[in-house]
Design a protein around this motif. Structure first.
Motif, PDB file in Angstrom:
ATOM      1  N   PHE A 106      -7.821  13.439  -6.126  1.00 14.60           N
ATOM      2  CA  PHE A 106      -8.571  13.553  -7.381  1.00 14.60           C
ATOM      3  C   PHE A 106      -8.917  12.161  -7.899  1.00 14.60           C
ATOM      4  N   ARG A 107      -7.954  11.269  -7.876  1.00 13.24           N
ATOM      5  CA  ARG A 107      -8.188   9.892  -8.336  1.00 13.24           C
ATOM      6  C   ARG A 107      -9.266   9.214  -7.501  1.00 13.24           C
ATOM      7  N   TYR A 108      -9.235   9.425  -6.187  1.00  9.46           N
ATOM      8  CA  TYR A 108     -10.180   8.789  -5.264  1.00  9.46           C
ATOM      9  C   TYR A 108     -11.590   9.363  -5.407  1.00  9.46           C
ATOM     10  N   LEU A 109     -11.684  10.676  -5.562  1.00  4.59           N
ATOM     11  CA  LEU A 109     -12.990  11.334  -5.588  1.00  4.59           C
ATOM     12  C   LEU A 109     -13.565  11.490  -6.999  1.00  4.59           C
ATOM     13  N   GLY A 131       0.818  -1.207   0.000  1.00  2.32           N
ATOM     14  CA  GLY A 131       0.000   0.000   0.000  1.00  2.32           C
ATOM     15  C   GLY A 131       0.847   1.250   0.000  1.00  2.32           C
ATOM     16  N   VAL A 132       0.260   2.330  -0.501  1.00  2.21           N
ATOM     17  CA  VAL A 132       0.901   3.646  -0.491  1.00  2.21           C
ATOM     18  C   VAL A 132       0.122   4.529   0.479  1.00  2.21           C
ATOM     19  N   ALA A 133       0.832   5.263   1.319  1.00  4.06           N
ATOM     20  CA  ALA A 133       0.208   5.986   2.433  1.00  4.06           C
ATOM     21  C   ALA A 133      -0.431   7.309   1.994  1.00  4.06           C
ATOM     22  N   TYR A 134      -1.405   7.208   1.113  1.00  2.61           N
ATOM     23  CA  TYR A 134      -2.213   8.379   0.769  1.00  2.61           C
ATOM     24  C   TYR A 134      -3.348   8.448   1.799  1.00  2.61           C
ATOM     25  N   CYS A 135      -2.997   9.023   2.939  1.00  2.00           N
ATOM     26  CA  CYS A 135      -3.826   8.926   4.131  1.00  2.00           C
ATOM     27  C   CYS A 135      -5.141   9.697   4.038  1.00  2.00           C
ATOM     28  N   HIS A 136      -5.233  10.681   3.131  1.00  2.00           N
ATOM     29  CA  HIS A 136      -6.464  11.474   3.062  1.00  2.00           C
ATOM     30  C   HIS A 136      -7.663  10.638   2.631  1.00  2.00           C
ATOM     31  N   ARG A 137      -7.426   9.488   2.041  1.00  2.00           N
ATOM     32  CA  ARG A 137      -8.512   8.568   1.711  1.00  2.00           C
ATOM     33  C   ARG A 137      -9.229   8.085   2.977  1.00  2.00           C
ATOM     34  N   PHE A 138      -8.547   8.171   4.100  1.00  3.23           N
ATOM     35  CA  PHE A 138      -9.117   7.690   5.358  1.00  3.23           C
ATOM     36  C   PHE A 138      -9.610   8.829   6.251  1.00  3.23           C
ATOM     37  N   ALA A 139      -9.614  10.058   5.740  1.00  2.00           N
ATOM     38  CA  ALA A 139     -10.156  11.192   6.485  1.00  2.00           C
ATOM     39  C   ALA A 139     -11.679  11.158   6.397  1.00  2.00           C
ATOM     40  N   LEU A 171      -7.363   1.512   0.552  1.00  2.99           N
ATOM     41  CA  LEU A 171      -5.912   1.648   0.640  1.00  2.99           C
ATOM     42  C   LEU A 171      -5.325   1.796  -0.762  1.00  2.99           C
ATOM     43  N   ALA A 172      -4.576   2.867  -0.980  1.00  2.41           N
ATOM     44  CA  ALA A 172      -3.954   3.089  -2.289  1.00  2.41           C
ATOM     45  C   ALA A 172      -2.941   1.990  -2.562  1.00  2.41           C
ATOM     46  N   ASP A 173      -2.883   1.525  -3.810  1.00  2.00           N
ATOM     47  CA  ASP A 173      -1.955   0.457  -4.165  1.00  2.00           C
ATOM     48  C   ASP A 173      -0.878   0.973  -5.113  1.00  2.00           C
ATOM     49  N   ALA A 174      -0.080   0.053  -5.626  1.00  2.57           N
ATOM     50  CA  ALA A 174       1.045   0.443  -6.484  1.00  2.57           C
ATOM     51  C   ALA A 174       0.581   1.139  -7.750  1.00  2.57           C
ATOM     52  N   LEU A 213      -3.676  22.159 -13.652  1.00  2.00           N
ATOM     53  CA  LEU A 213      -5.017  21.860 -14.136  1.00  2.00           C
ATOM     54  C   LEU A 213      -5.041  20.435 -14.655  1.00  2.00           C
ATOM     55  N   VAL A 214      -5.989  19.643 -14.156  1.00  2.00           N
ATOM     56  CA  VAL A 214      -6.133  18.257 -14.597  1.00  2.00           C
ATOM     57  C   VAL A 214      -7.581  18.011 -15.016  1.00  2.00           C
ATOM     58  N   LYS A 215      -7.814  16.873 -15.660  1.00  2.00           N
ATOM     59  CA  LYS A 215      -9.169  16.423 -15.931  1.00  2.00           C
ATOM     60  C   LYS A 215      -9.207  14.906 -15.788  1.00  2.00           C
ATOM     61  N   ALA A 216     -10.370  14.372 -15.459  1.00  2.00           N
ATOM     62  CA  ALA A 216     -10.528  12.936 -15.295  1.00  2.00           C
ATOM     63  C   ALA A 216     -10.493  12.267 -16.658  1.00  2.00           C
TER      64      ALA A 216
END
Length: 343
Positions: A204-207, A137-145, A320-323, A233-236
């Motif tokens: 952004f990826r999660y939401l 897992g990668v510790a992108y902790c905001h996914r758990f906020a 949990l973010a993965d590779a 600036l990004v887009k999905a």
């Protein structure tokens, strides 16, 4: 020797964590362990700075090691107890410890970014893919906020109508960053955008969905160092929200702002980390609504507990973010840096 855990679900001993890298971010994981009750414990601390390793180890009654090799030798000899490892080193020195842990069947949670560039992140993804039975897992902790989880659910329920924009700022005023390894591209891979912007890209990826970089402007106030601020600036590129725009601001020489916003055709959601229990819904017409939420401050402990449960087979991987998530963020960081107009 293979150190995969049996997946028993009864009364289990605390999940034993090794911390590799006893610098600043290790303190957040140390606090998360303390907040977990008897769910987690730190059994080993590894750092080439012997003083840092000993200090954190003594705080938890753990064993201290001077190098990753010394630690893995102790594991192989049965002289170190570990159920999972949290890697808190700078990005340049993560690949080999990740490989060594996964080869031994030790679940890995690595701090973000997963690597200093997309090429190295791809190598990490290949290593993780070669060991599919061991959690990575990668510790992108905001996914758990809790506020972020609430925003995701409210969008799914149609609270703000059709999603049209993601807005996120992670910025603060801290000139000493000019002298720290995070601003040294040879160690970190960049500057403020790879540091805090990688969190933004994962949010952004999660939401919203996978991020495609549309354009970027970097400001560099420090000669020979990474960017001190970034506007991207990004887009999905895919998924149910394909085409939705995202504006990401990152900076080390700006007034403190930590906010996430989602805008839709019928309203918006706004969360300010400085007001940790308040999520604001603003309808298209009418008065704002205050939605009480649990503070984001639990995100490290929630992430670490979930990592432990997933590693033991007591919970699905879930959020949990993965590779692949780590690689996606690294690729977007690289694209933003290549495309950036420097001012």
């Amino acid at each position: 020797m293979d150190h995969r855990m049996s997946h028993n679900s009864g009364n289990q001993a605390p999940f034993a964590i090794a911390i590799l890298g006893a610098g600043g971010i290790s303190n957040a994981h140390s606090a998360a362990v303390k907040d977990s009750g008897d769910t987690l414990r730190i059994s080993c601390v590894i750092d080439t700075n012997k003083e840092n390793a000993r200090k954190l180890a003594d705080e938890h009654g753990a064993a201290a090691f001077d190098s990753a090799q010394q630690f893995f030798d102790a594991v192989d000899a049965g002289e170190a107890t570990v159920d999972g490892i949290v890697i808190c080193t700078p990005p340049t020195v993560r690949i080999e410890p990740i490989r060594a842990a996964l080869e031994r069947g030790i679940p890995v949670l690595t701090e973000k970014p997963v690597a200093m560039n997309a090429e190295d992140a791809s190598r990490v993804a290949e290593i993780a893919a070669a060991h599919p039975d061991t959690l990575f897992g990668v510790a992108y902790c905001h996914r758990f906020a809790p506020p972020i989880i609430a925003m995701k659910q409210l969008v799914a329920e149609g609270k703000i109508g059709r999603l049209t924009r993601f807005e996120n700022t992670f910025a603060f005023y801290h000139p000493p960053m000019a002298e720290r390894w995070m601003s040294d591209p040879a160690v970190s891979g960049g500057g403020s955008f790879i540091d805090t912007g990688c969190h933004s890209l994962d949010l952004f990826r999660y939401l919203v969905g996978p991020a495609e970089v549309v354009g970027s402007v970097f400001d560099n106030d420090w000669s020979g160092r990474g960017e001190s601020s970034a506007t991207v600036l990004v887009k999905a590129s895919d998924g149910p929200h394909a085409g939705v725009a995202g504006v990401i601001l990152a900076g080390w020489l700006e007034p403190e702002r930590f906010t996430v916003g989602l805008v839709g055709t019928n309203g918006s959601l706004h969360y300010d980390y400085m007001k940790p229990t308040e999520l604001i819904y603003r309808p298209g017409i009418g008065e704002p609504e205050l939605i009480k939420v649990e503070s984001h401050e639990v995100r490290f402990s929630r992430q670490l507990i979930h990592f432990a449960r997933a590693a033991r087979g007591d919970a699905p991987r879930g959020d949990l973010a993965d590779a692949r998530d780590g690689l996606g963020a690294a690729e977007a960081v690289d694209r933003a840096a290549r495309a950036a107009k420097i001012i």
